[in-house]
Design an enzyme around this catalytic site. Structure first.
Site, PDB file in Angstrom:
ATOM      1  N   PHE A  71       0.499  -1.033  -0.199  1.00  0.00           N
ATOM      2  CA  PHE A  71       0.320  -0.266   0.368  1.00  0.00           C
ATOM      3  C   PHE A  71       0.760   1.295  -0.140  1.00  0.00           C
ATOM      4  O   PHE A  71       0.607   1.772  -0.128  1.00  0.00           O
ATOM      5  CB  PHE A  71      -1.428   0.721   1.050  1.00  0.00           C
ATOM      6  CG  PHE A  71      -0.299   0.416   2.937  1.00  0.00           C
ATOM      7  CD1 PHE A  71       0.460   0.092   3.518  1.00  0.00           C
ATOM      8  CD2 PHE A  71      -0.668   2.409   2.888  1.00  0.00           C
ATOM      9  CE1 PHE A  71       0.920   0.127   4.149  1.00  0.00           C
ATOM     10  CE2 PHE A  71      -0.593   2.330   4.272  1.00  0.00           C
ATOM     11  CZ  PHE A  71       0.405   1.920   4.801  1.00  0.00           C
ATOM     12  N   LYS A  72       1.885   1.338   0.447  1.00  0.00           N
ATOM     13  CA  LYS A  72       2.691   2.630   0.327  1.00  0.00           C
ATOM     14  C   LYS A  72       3.180   3.218  -0.514  1.00  0.00           C
ATOM     15  O   LYS A  72       3.377   4.519  -1.625  1.00  0.00           O
ATOM     16  CB  LYS A  72       4.426   2.154   1.131  1.00  0.00           C
ATOM     17  CG  LYS A  72       4.711   1.559   2.340  1.00  0.00           C
ATOM     18  CD  LYS A  72       5.551   1.192   3.506  1.00  0.00           C
ATOM     19  CE  LYS A  72       5.534   0.520   4.383  1.00  0.00           C
ATOM     20  NZ  LYS A  72       4.679  -0.407   5.263  1.00  0.00           N
ATOM     21  N   ASP A  73       2.789   2.346  -1.935  1.00  0.00           N
ATOM     22  CA  ASP A  73       2.694   2.578  -3.701  1.00  0.00           C
ATOM     23  C   ASP A  73       1.681   3.968  -3.360  1.00  0.00           C
ATOM     24  O   ASP A  73       1.942   5.125  -4.562  1.00  0.00           O
ATOM     25  CB  ASP A  73       2.751   1.793  -4.249  1.00  0.00           C
ATOM     26  CG  ASP A  73       3.764   0.926  -4.954  1.00  0.00           C
ATOM     27  OD1 ASP A  73       5.032   1.416  -3.848  1.00  0.00           O
ATOM     28  OD2 ASP A  73       3.618  -0.152  -5.119  1.00  0.00           O
ATOM     29  N   LEU A 110       3.499   7.614  -1.770  1.00  0.00           N
ATOM     30  CA  LEU A 110       4.679   7.219  -2.441  1.00  0.00           C
ATOM     31  C   LEU A 110       5.306   7.517  -4.121  1.00  0.00           C
ATOM     32  O   LEU A 110       5.160   8.073  -4.550  1.00  0.00           O
ATOM     33  CB  LEU A 110       5.567   6.506  -1.701  1.00  0.00           C
ATOM     34  CG  LEU A 110       6.454   6.405  -0.217  1.00  0.00           C
ATOM     35  CD1 LEU A 110       6.636   5.105  -0.204  1.00  0.00           C
ATOM     36  CD2 LEU A 110       6.931   7.846  -0.467  1.00  0.00           C
TER      37      LEU A 110
END
Ligand code: PLP
Length: 464
Positions: free
Chosen positions: A94-96, A99
């Protein structure tokens, strides 16, 4: 956005939360993800980006996702449980979501100012690859990413080291993740070094990341009947950035009935919500490594509200916490926060059982982080009439060993990563030594500036 952490060590927050009326929330229904993203984030942007530019950056960020929906919402039968899949970005976690946007916002701003920034970060796995993917091939940014040598999974390592872009510098440190974090901190604490290279952090304390994560709470809730119907969310939690974004969405007017903070064996947050005291313990390695965290850096943002938005009182409490390992809040504040947050924990055996159970009951293969959420959510359904959304934070193929152990089936990497194990890697080794790290960065950056000059490009100024 550019500073990340404030120079005095505090975290940035908006002075007040923008408010969305019922009509404004209702108008988000059936809009594409990028449109929801634009409307939800617009109030935070001020005049930092003009409207067409901000729309373009959002469009490009989410075009990098595998599905046009960006974050598909899947009902699990008629259980009232739903999975919000946040893992269709380039690095499968989920960090995409945040970011991919932050990388473009940084690049645009730096390019406009003729400046250059240097990111130094430490990773135990997911953050590193997501940050590298977000800034690869950008002329305005160099990224030095430290990982503990031999202590990240092969998929995670390869997702970082197979990015051969000239501005990406992977460093394998002879040490632990904590050593890597200490090395990165040593770079930031050396103010002359920090200024010389315009160091920037893109870790989850950067408010721009929180902002981008608020979007999918609105996105999912309107699909389930908001603003006319409340929705609950369960969030597999490590640094508290993801669930804090949900809290922000609620402050902005989204009808969220409650949150469930789901932890693995590293249960400092469930213990806090039970006892009103936060007490540090040893980090225990689990099948959900991105949640193997003892001090949740974004939790300080929630504590700010629990301390009556008194920054000084909170700074004192945080200083005492670092010295004594304990932080307490009063009974009133605890009562209020417990109305909104439930918390629960799941150990490794429970995680494997949850992966197997979800596959058997609903035909969905979930990763170990999502599995912690899936199981803990079911223990905290306060009202069966209220839909419960479990945030699915990673693709199962990112953690194939645990998934295979639980189900007997090894999940395949999606097509765009299917040749990951054949790609060439580039990585440098480094002893656990801050002086050696700073020397490496100094040397590398002066070579980069030299070759920019030789190529006739004015070397970008380090950001003052
Ligand atoms: C980072 C991460 C988490 C934890 O998110 P926080 O915002 O740190 O609470 C959970 N699951 C996965 C897969 C992650 O990568």
């Amino acid at each position: 956005m550019l500073a990340g952490l404030a120079r005095d060590g505090g975290l940035y927050l908006p002075e007040s939360w923008p408010h969305f009326s019922k009509a404004e929330i209702a108008a988000l229904k059936d809009k594409p993800y990028a449109e929801v993203a634009f409307r939800v984030m617009r109030p935070f942007i001020g005049d930092a980006f003009d409207e067409p530019t901000f729309r373009r950056l959002i469009g490009e960020a989410y075009a990098s996702f595998e599905t046009p929906e960006v974050a598909p919402l899947k009902a699990l039968g008629d259980s009232g449980l739903h999975l919000l899949e946040l893992f269709h970005g380039p690095t499968l976690a989920f960090k995409d979501v945040a970011l991919q946007l932050l990388g473009r916002m940084l690049d645009h701003t730096l390019a406009e100012r003729g400046q250059h920034a240097t990111i130094v970060g430490a990773t135990s796995g997911d953050t590193g690859s997501a940050a590298i993917e977000a800034v690869r091939d950008r002329r305005t940014i160099d990224i030095f990413m430290l990982h503990p040598r031999g202590r990240v999974s092969e998929v995670q390592r390869r997702q970082m080291t197979t990015v051969l872009a000239p501005n990406v510098h992977n460093i394998a440190v002879q040490g632990t993740f904590d050593d890597c974090q200490d090395l990165a901190k040593a770079c930031f604490n050396d103010l002359a070094f920090r200024d010389r290279h315009a160091l920037t952090a893109v870790n989850s304390i950067n408010f721009a990341r929180v902002m981008a994560q608020i979007v999918y709470y609105f996105w999912a809730a309107v699909k389930l009947g908001a603003p006319d119907r409340p929705v609950a969310f369960t969030v597999p939690t490590g640094n508290f950035g993801n669930v804090y974004a949900g809290y922000a969405a609620r402050q902005m007017g989204l009808p969220i009935s409650h949150f469930v903070v789901a932890a693995n064996a590293n249960d400092i947050l469930p213990r806090f919500f039970e006892q009103g005291a936060m007490t540090m313990a040893e980090v225990i390695p689990t099948y959900s490594p991105s949640m193997d965290i003892q001090i949740s850096s974004n939790f300080e943002r929630l504590l700010f509200d629990l301390y009556g938005r008194d920054g000084r009182a909170l700074a004192d409490a945080m200083t005492a916490f670092r010295a004594t390992g304990t932080l307490k809040v009063g009974a009133n504040a605890l009562g209020g926060v417990r109305e909104l947050f439930d918390a629960g924990r799941l150990d490794d055996a429970g995680t494997l059982a949850a992966i197997a159970d979800c596959r058997k009951r609903f035909g969905e293969t979930i990763d170990p982080h999502t599995a912690v959420g899936y199981a803990v959510a079911q223990q905290h359904r306060r009202d069966p009439a209220i839909p419960m959304v479990v945030l699915a934070t990673a693709h199962p193929a990112k953690f194939p060993d645990a998934v295979e152990k639980a189900t007997g089936v090894r999940p395949a990497l999606p097509p765009r990563l299917s040749d990951l194990f054949e790609r060439a890697e580039r990585v440098e080794g480094l002893p656990n030594d801050a002086t050696a790290l700073k020397a490496l960065i100094d040397e590398r950056m002066s070579a980069i500036r030299g070759s920019a000059r030789a190529a006739g490009r004015a070397p970008a100024k380090a950001r003052p």
